[in-house]
Design a protein around this motif. Structure first.
Motif, PDB file in Angstrom:
ATOM      1  N   UNK A  35       0.963  -1.061   0.055  1.00  0.00           N
ATOM      2  CA  UNK A  35       0.076  -0.084  -0.049  1.00  0.00           C
ATOM      3  C   UNK A  35       0.834   1.113  -0.079  1.00  0.00           C
ATOM      4  N   UNK A  36       1.943   1.245   0.732  1.00  0.00           N
ATOM      5  CA  UNK A  36       2.912   2.412   0.826  1.00  0.00           C
ATOM      6  C   UNK A  36       3.485   2.554  -0.517  1.00  0.00           C
ATOM      7  N   UNK A  37       3.889   1.591  -1.257  1.00  0.00           N
ATOM      8  CA  UNK A  37       4.309   1.866  -2.712  1.00  0.00           C
ATOM      9  C   UNK A  37       5.546   2.598  -2.638  1.00  0.00           C
ATOM     10  N   UNK A  38       6.606   2.281  -1.921  1.00  0.00           N
ATOM     11  CA  UNK A  38       7.673   3.130  -1.974  1.00  0.00           C
ATOM     12  C   UNK A  38       8.835   2.277  -2.041  1.00  0.00           C
ATOM     13  N   UNK A  39       9.894   2.313  -3.115  1.00  0.00           N
ATOM     14  CA  UNK A  39      11.208   1.367  -3.098  1.00  0.00           C
ATOM     15  C   UNK A  39      11.799   1.401  -2.080  1.00  0.00           C
ATOM     16  N   UNK A  40      11.966   2.761  -1.350  1.00  0.00           N
ATOM     17  CA  UNK A  40      12.821   2.771   0.155  1.00  0.00           C
ATOM     18  C   UNK A  40      12.169   2.096   1.191  1.00  0.00           C
ATOM     19  N   UNK A  41      10.712   2.103   1.416  1.00  0.00           N
ATOM     20  CA  UNK A  41      10.199   1.368   2.254  1.00  0.00           C
ATOM     21  C   UNK A  41      10.346  -0.107   2.002  1.00  0.00           C
ATOM     22  N   UNK A 249      -4.682   0.426   5.866  1.00  0.00           N
ATOM     23  CA  UNK A 249      -4.075   0.681   4.793  1.00  0.00           C
ATOM     24  C   UNK A 249      -4.172   0.410   3.285  1.00  0.00           C
ATOM     25  N   UNK A 250      -4.794  -0.666   3.243  1.00  0.00           N
ATOM     26  CA  UNK A 250      -5.379  -0.999   1.909  1.00  0.00           C
ATOM     27  C   UNK A 250      -6.523  -0.112   1.581  1.00  0.00           C
ATOM     28  N   UNK A 251      -7.402   0.135   2.703  1.00  0.00           N
ATOM     29  CA  UNK A 251      -8.677   0.732   2.103  1.00  0.00           C
ATOM     30  C   UNK A 251      -8.230   2.094   1.826  1.00  0.00           C
ATOM     31  N   UNK A 252      -7.420   2.928   2.563  1.00  0.00           N
ATOM     32  CA  UNK A 252      -6.878   4.076   2.198  1.00  0.00           C
ATOM     33  C   UNK A 252      -6.272   4.269   0.521  1.00  0.00           C
ATOM     34  N   UNK A 257      -7.449   7.687  -1.021  1.00  0.00           N
ATOM     35  CA  UNK A 257      -6.897   8.782  -0.046  1.00  0.00           C
ATOM     36  C   UNK A 257      -5.778   8.791   0.659  1.00  0.00           C
ATOM     37  N   UNK A 258      -4.818   8.024   0.250  1.00  0.00           N
ATOM     38  CA  UNK A 258      -3.485   7.745   0.647  1.00  0.00           C
ATOM     39  C   UNK A 258      -2.850   9.151   0.977  1.00  0.00           C
ATOM     40  N   UNK A 259      -2.478   9.596   2.299  1.00  0.00           N
ATOM     41  CA  UNK A 259      -1.645  10.971   2.513  1.00  0.00           C
ATOM     42  C   UNK A 259      -0.437  10.752   1.826  1.00  0.00           C
TER      43      UNK A 259
ATOM     44  N   UNK B  46       5.039   6.774 -13.502  1.00  0.00           N
ATOM     45  CA  UNK B  46       5.425   7.109 -12.227  1.00  0.00           C
ATOM     46  C   UNK B  46       5.242   5.569 -11.460  1.00  0.00           C
ATOM     47  N   UNK B  47       5.194   4.730 -11.647  1.00  0.00           N
ATOM     48  CA  UNK B  47       5.218   3.364 -11.134  1.00  0.00           C
ATOM     49  C   UNK B  47       3.694   2.933 -11.242  1.00  0.00           C
ATOM     50  N   UNK B  48       3.431   1.581 -10.895  1.00  0.00           N
ATOM     51  CA  UNK B  48       2.075   0.989 -10.949  1.00  0.00           C
ATOM     52  C   UNK B  48       1.217   1.400  -9.861  1.00  0.00           C
ATOM     53  N   UNK B  49       0.060   1.777 -10.113  1.00  0.00           N
ATOM     54  CA  UNK B  49      -0.798   2.234  -9.046  1.00  0.00           C
ATOM     55  C   UNK B  49      -0.821   0.827  -8.061  1.00  0.00           C
ATOM     56  N   UNK B  50      -0.432   1.118  -6.723  1.00  0.00           N
ATOM     57  CA  UNK B  50      -0.511   0.004  -5.998  1.00  0.00           C
ATOM     58  C   UNK B  50      -1.766  -0.417  -5.515  1.00  0.00           C
TER      59      UNK B  50
END
Lengths: 269, 272
Positions: A35-41, A249-252, A257-259, B46-50
């Motif tokens: 859900x975070x979708x960040x390579x760093x995380x 997290x999945x719902x956001x 609505x992910x911040x 910008x990457x796949x929508x997760x």
């Protein structure tokens, strides 16, 4: 009831992790990381799993298993997106049809890190969980006992089948089987090994079925388990919290609505 | 193996609940596939929508789990004890083929074997379970559980309607199964992993991407090249295996007897 002799030692030893707690932690970590979708995380999670594997003493088995899965996957991603990414705008190098773009390399890094985190989390769970405990806990929670049988039986059957295949090959070689040569002799050799193996496995399965049937395996009544898997209130609380966090997290993410998270130094992870 | 179960039959309410679970599982898989195809992201720079990844993972896995929970308790013990054997065959042959670099999988021989001997429901459960159990060794196969269930189901349907009675029809059934399985599996490869896990299949996807295809289109085309060939070979191998089995062994399975799955004189059931 007399007190156990090793009470002091037991007080110092932390309660072992319930398999459901480990499963909830793995599911929640995989879901939140995706859900975070960040390579760093994702890379942080993968490295964290590696550290936990070292601490649990399973790094020696986990590292080659992860490498066998991830090395061809990363190579495939690099070829697919690093060299051919039609959506890419920032061209770094170009040879005919091959275009290396910053966007393609970024996409490969993103997907590679996300998959690495997922693979490491799952392998850490499967290499540290005690399958008999997992099966006992699932049976106690009304999961069909057939699932536990299939899971435990497959994981114990695999080495036995490998050993039987070696014996079949040796027996066929003693009768004149020659391994190697062109495709047709190889196919014939594979058939001469595969048929006795499948036949023997089906025969064994028939005998096992009779033994299980005579013990009422397919009955619908709940069974008493003699295996005591420890669980604590803290672990139960952790499981609920982890699954709630993952669901949030999945719902956001799905609702859009992910911040946005401000990262230092203008980094775009 | 053909003996009758010595336990009491499940009550009618439990049977209805299991049928409902099977139906919900199939609906979950179909709805997820339609959602993913309709909402596929046009721009992936910008990457796949997760969100797509989570929907693909959640929807297909939920469907596979519902199928397992619905089908597994209905299987006779004689079929159930064969499932671990099928899973080990899937895993062993799949890993051997995965290490060759060829654009094939060969990871469904056990699933198709069970489907031919025990029917579509057993095949679907074996396919889904195969992915779940194999994920203990290779977690990347877990999201493909729904596709594996579809392969088992279709193989069972092919056996039910006599496509294994002629040796030349089995690869044809495998080819058609491969087309459908490839179309269902492509969104998972695209949205969950951003590509395929094998180097051989990755090279084919790269070729289509070089021609300007979107990621989903390129992976779908790759799947339509690899999967039908792969499943045609798998169905032919399974046909060879079941005809090489002693007839007495094959006829121990009620599904084989009832639907006259294999060529030859029709056998009466022993208890008829």
């Amino acid at each position: 009831m007399p007190a156990p002799l090793n009470t002091a030692a037991r007080l110092k030893t932390p309660a072992p992790l319930n398999p459901l707690t480990a499963l909830a932690a793995a599911v929640a970590t995989a879901a939140i990381t995706t859900a975070v979708s960040s390579w760093a995380v994702s890379l942080t999670v993968a490295l964290g799993c590696a550290a936990l594997a070292v601490r649990a003493g399973v790094a020696g088995r986990l590292a080659p298993a992860a490498a066998v899965i991830l090395a061809p996957f990363w190579l495939s991603l690099l070829v697919m997106h690093g060299l051919f990414f039609p959506e890419g705008r920032t061209v770094l190098a170009e040879w005919g049809a091959v275009r290396v773009t910053a966007e393609g390399l970024g996409f490969a890094l993103d997907m590679g890190a996300r998959t690495a985190a997922y693979v490491m989390v799952c392998l850490l769970f499967s290499f540290t969980v005690r399958v008999p405990d997992l099966v006992a806990v699932m049976s106690a929670r009304r999961v069909p006992p057939q699932f536990g049988y299939v899971l435990a039986s497959t994981l114990t059957l695999a080495p036995a089948i490998t050993g039987r295949l070696v014996r079949i090959r040796q027996a066929q070689e003693s009768r004149g089987l020659v391994l190697g040569g062109g495709p047709l002799p190889r196919l014939a050799a594979a058939r001469l090994q595969m048929l006795p193996l499948v036949l023997a496995l089906i025969q064994d399965a028939g005998e096992r079925a009779q033994a299980l049937e005579s013990r009422g395996f397919n009955g619908t009544r709940a069974r008493t388990s003699y295996r005591d898997v420890p669980d604590t209130a803290a672990q139960r609380g952790f499981r609920v919290l982890a699954l709630l966090l993952a669901a949030a997290a999945v719902a956001l993410r799905i609702s859009g609505q992910w911040p946005g998270i401000p990262w230092p130094w203008g980094v775009q992870p | 193996m053909s003996q009758q179960s010595r336990t009491l039959p499940a009550p009618a309410q439990a049977v209805r609940n299991r049928r409902l679970l099977e139906a919900l599982g199939a609906v979950s898989i179909a709805a997820t596939f339609i959602f993913l195809v309709l909402t596929q992201p046009a721009d992936i720079t910008n990457g796949l929508a997760s969100g797509s990844t989570l929907v693909a993972l959640g929807g297909f896995l939920l469907g596979a789990i519902l199928l397992i929970v619905g089908v597994l308790p209905t299987l006779p013990t004689s079929t159930l004890v064969l499932i671990p054997v099928a899973l080990v065959l899937n895993i062993a042959l799949g890993q051997i083929m995965g290490s060759t670099g060829l654009p094939f999988y060969f990871d469904a021989i056990g699933t198709v074997l069970i489907a031919v001997l025990a029917g579509p429901a057993a095949g679907a459960a074996t396919g889904a379970l195969s992915s779940v159990v194999w994920s203990f060794i290779n977690p990347t196969v877990l999201p493909f559980a729904a596709g594996a269930a579809l392969i088992g189901f279709l193989a069972g349907v092919a056996a039910r309607y006599g496509l294994f009675r002629r040796f030349y029809l089995a690869p044809v059934a495998g080819f058609v199964t491969g087309i459908l399985a490839g179309v269902v599996s492509a969104p998972i490869a695209a949205f969950v992993f951003g590509g395929t896990s094998g180097v051989g299949t990755g090279a084919i996807v790269s070729a289509f991407r070089a021609m300007g295809d979107t990621l989903l289109a390129a992976i779908t085309k790759q799947a339509l090249i690899s999967d039908p060939m792969d499943k045609a070979i798998v169905f032919a191998v399974v046909a060879m295996l079941v005809y090489a089995l002693p007839r007495r062994t094959a006829l121990q399975f009620p599904f084989v007897r009832r639907f006259n799955v294999l060529a030859g004189k029709k056998q009466e059931t022993p208890d008829a």
